[in-house]
Design a protein around this motif. Structure first.
Motif, PDB file in Angstrom:
ATOM      1  N   PHE A  46       0.853  -1.189   0.000  1.00  0.00           N
ATOM      2  CA  PHE A  46       0.000   0.000   0.000  1.00  0.00           C
ATOM      3  C   PHE A  46       0.888   1.239   0.000  1.00  0.00           C
ATOM      4  CE2 PHE A  46      -3.314  -2.868   0.958  1.00  0.00           C
ATOM      5  CZ  PHE A  46      -4.537  -2.214   0.941  1.00  0.00           C
ATOM      6  N   SER A  47       0.508   2.238  -0.792  1.00  0.00           N
ATOM      7  CA  SER A  47       1.191   3.530  -0.738  1.00  0.00           C
ATOM      8  C   SER A  47       0.260   4.626  -0.236  1.00  0.00           C
ATOM      9  CB  SER A  47       1.753   3.915  -2.120  1.00  0.00           C
ATOM     10  OG  SER A  47       0.709   4.042  -3.066  1.00  0.00           O
ATOM     11  N   GLN A  48      -1.042   4.366  -0.232  1.00  0.00           N
ATOM     12  CA  GLN A  48      -2.004   5.337   0.277  1.00  0.00           C
ATOM     13  C   GLN A  48      -2.186   5.092   1.773  1.00  0.00           C
ATOM     14  OE1 GLN A  48      -2.736   7.590  -1.764  1.00  0.00           O
ATOM     15  NE2 GLN A  48      -2.676   6.731  -3.808  1.00  0.00           N
ATOM     16  N   VAL A  49      -1.199   5.544   2.534  1.00  0.00           N
ATOM     17  CA  VAL A  49      -1.177   5.367   3.989  1.00  0.00           C
ATOM     18  C   VAL A  49      -1.047   6.748   4.615  1.00  0.00           C
ATOM     19  CG1 VAL A  49      -0.004   4.271   5.931  1.00  0.00           C
ATOM     20  CG2 VAL A  49      -0.044   3.134   3.702  1.00  0.00           C
ATOM     21  N   MET A  50      -1.889   7.055   5.599  1.00  0.00           N
ATOM     22  CA  MET A  50      -1.905   8.429   6.115  1.00  0.00           C
ATOM     23  C   MET A  50      -2.085   8.493   7.627  1.00  0.00           C
ATOM     24  SD  MET A  50      -5.602   9.024   4.397  1.00  0.00           S
ATOM     25  CE  MET A  50      -5.151   7.699   3.259  1.00  0.00           C
ATOM     26  N   HIS A  51      -1.472   9.497   8.216  1.00  0.00           N
ATOM     27  CA  HIS A  51      -1.683   9.812   9.631  1.00  0.00           C
ATOM     28  C   HIS A  51      -3.076  10.405   9.791  1.00  0.00           C
ATOM     29  CE1 HIS A  51      -1.157  11.904  13.496  1.00  0.00           C
ATOM     30  NE2 HIS A  51      -1.582  12.984  12.873  1.00  0.00           N
ATOM     31  N   ILE A  52      -3.855   9.866  10.719  1.00  0.00           N
ATOM     32  CA  ILE A  52      -5.199  10.381  10.989  1.00  0.00           C
ATOM     33  C   ILE A  52      -5.228  11.196  12.278  1.00  0.00           C
ATOM     34  CG2 ILE A  52      -7.610   9.766  11.418  1.00  0.00           C
ATOM     35  CD1 ILE A  52      -6.797   9.211   8.568  1.00  0.00           C
ATOM     36  N   GLY A  53      -4.532  10.734  13.303  1.00  0.00           N
ATOM     37  CA  GLY A  53      -4.513  11.455  14.570  1.00  0.00           C
ATOM     38  C   GLY A  53      -3.539  10.813  15.537  1.00  0.00           C
ATOM     39  N   ALA A  54      -3.148  11.583  16.572  1.00  0.00           N
ATOM     40  CA  ALA A  54      -2.147  11.100  17.523  1.00  0.00           C
ATOM     41  C   ALA A  54      -2.734  10.650  18.851  1.00  0.00           C
ATOM     42  CB  ALA A  54      -1.098  12.187  17.764  1.00  0.00           C
ATOM     43  N   ASN A  55      -3.931  11.123  19.195  1.00  0.00           N
ATOM     44  CA  ASN A  55      -4.534  10.756  20.482  1.00  0.00           C
ATOM     45  C   ASN A  55      -6.051  10.613  20.324  1.00  0.00           C
ATOM     46  OD1 ASN A  55      -4.797  10.195  23.197  1.00  0.00           O
ATOM     47  ND2 ASN A  55      -4.883  12.350  23.806  1.00  0.00           N
ATOM     48  N   PRO A  56      -6.519   9.399  20.044  1.00  0.00           N
ATOM     49  CA  PRO A  56      -5.781   8.142  19.949  1.00  0.00           C
ATOM     50  C   PRO A  56      -4.911   8.082  18.691  1.00  0.00           C
ATOM     51  CG  PRO A  56      -8.049   7.797  19.282  1.00  0.00           C
ATOM     52  CD  PRO A  56      -7.975   9.203  19.817  1.00  0.00           C
ATOM     53  N   ALA A  57      -3.943   7.164  18.698  1.00  0.00           N
ATOM     54  CA  ALA A  57      -3.005   7.040  17.587  1.00  0.00           C
ATOM     55  C   ALA A  57      -3.670   6.279  16.448  1.00  0.00           C
ATOM     56  CB  ALA A  57      -1.750   6.310  18.052  1.00  0.00           C
ATOM     57  N   LEU A  58      -4.054   7.019  15.400  1.00  0.00           N
ATOM     58  CA  LEU A  58      -4.813   6.440  14.295  1.00  0.00           C
ATOM     59  C   LEU A  58      -4.066   6.597  12.973  1.00  0.00           C
ATOM     60  CD1 LEU A  58      -8.342   7.922  15.127  1.00  0.00           C
ATOM     61  CD2 LEU A  58      -7.467   5.652  15.740  1.00  0.00           C
ATOM     62  N   ILE A  59      -4.086   5.540  12.172  1.00  0.00           N
ATOM     63  CA  ILE A  59      -3.509   5.560  10.834  1.00  0.00           C
ATOM     64  C   ILE A  59      -4.543   4.994   9.868  1.00  0.00           C
ATOM     65  CG2 ILE A  59      -1.718   4.585   9.330  1.00  0.00           C
ATOM     66  CD1 ILE A  59       0.197   4.733  11.635  1.00  0.00           C
ATOM     67  N   GLY A  60      -4.629   5.614   8.682  1.00  0.00           N
ATOM     68  CA  GLY A  60      -5.575   5.162   7.679  1.00  0.00           C
ATOM     69  C   GLY A  60      -4.886   4.592   6.458  1.00  0.00           C
TER      70      GLY A  60
END
Length: 214
Positions: A46-60
């Motif tokens: 996958f190359s479409q990987v993104m930071h969503i938030g830090a608290n809570p720690a979320l990745i999309g």
């Protein structure tokens, strides 16, 4: 050179997909590890990987339209778990090969020679060869109506990273990890750090981190 929406529509389908995919520049190259309810291991680039938030720690991660079987998305829906694994120069050809359409029961780990690694009772396999590995639990699935893609959001359960690649202020040194990035569907680059800049403030000039007391 200007290319209009009308002209884009006249591109060959594969050329258009490759061209548009490149326009956002460098993207992370990461392997997503999953396992089906039946116990079949799956690995996909996958190359479409993104930071969503830090608290809570979320990745999309963004999954393409399910006009063909998408084992990664199916497995995540079934088991509520997946791993993210940074790709490095030492195994990027094998990572690229995981994009081939293998049969549902065939493991991309076995097909490419990469090694599954498990963290306790966490169901999703990680990639042993990767220096930066994340275990995530499914938080939310968001269908995107505009084009049929799916945004999968996971919460970080654990992170495995070499101690020497993490600074005291928790900055990750990707030079030491030897990771690669990708543009389009098939072109890989090895990035190097230019500088780390000081925190931007309206009344203070930007300096390199080493020269800053910010």
């Amino acid at each position: 050179m200007k290319i209009t929406k009308l002209q884009l529509g006249q591109f060959d389908q594969r050329e258009r997909a490759h061209f548009i995919n490149q326009l956002t520049g460098f993207k992370p190259a990461m392997l997503v590890g999953t396992k089906s309810r039946e116990g079949n291991e799956n690995l996909a680039l996958f190359s479409q990987v993104m930071h969503i938030g830090a608290n809570p720690a979320l990745i999309g991660i963004l999954s393409r339209p399910d006009t063909v079987p998408r084992d990664t998305l199916t497995n995540i829906k079934q088991t509520k778990a997946f791993s993210l694994n940074q790709v490095t120069r030492s195994f990027y050809p094998q990572a690229h090969q995981t994009a081939a359409r293998y049969a549902e029961h065939q493991s991309e780990f076995a097909a490419t020679g990469l090694t599954p690694l498990y963290d306790g009772d966490f169901i999703a396999p990680m990639v042993k060869e990767s220096p930066l590995r994340l275990c995530l639990s499914l938080e939310e699935i968001i269908p995107i109506k505009a084009n049929g893609t799916t945004l999968v959001i996971g919460q970080i359960e654990s992170i495995d990273i070499p101690e020497e690649a993490l600074s005291n202020d928790k900055t990750v040194n990707y030079d030491l990890l030897d990771t690669v990035v990708v543009t389009g569907l098939d072109t890989y680059y090895h990035p190097t750090k230019i500088a780390r800049l000081s925190y931007a403030k309206p009344d203070k000039p930007i300096t390199t981190y080493e020269d800053s007391d910010a």
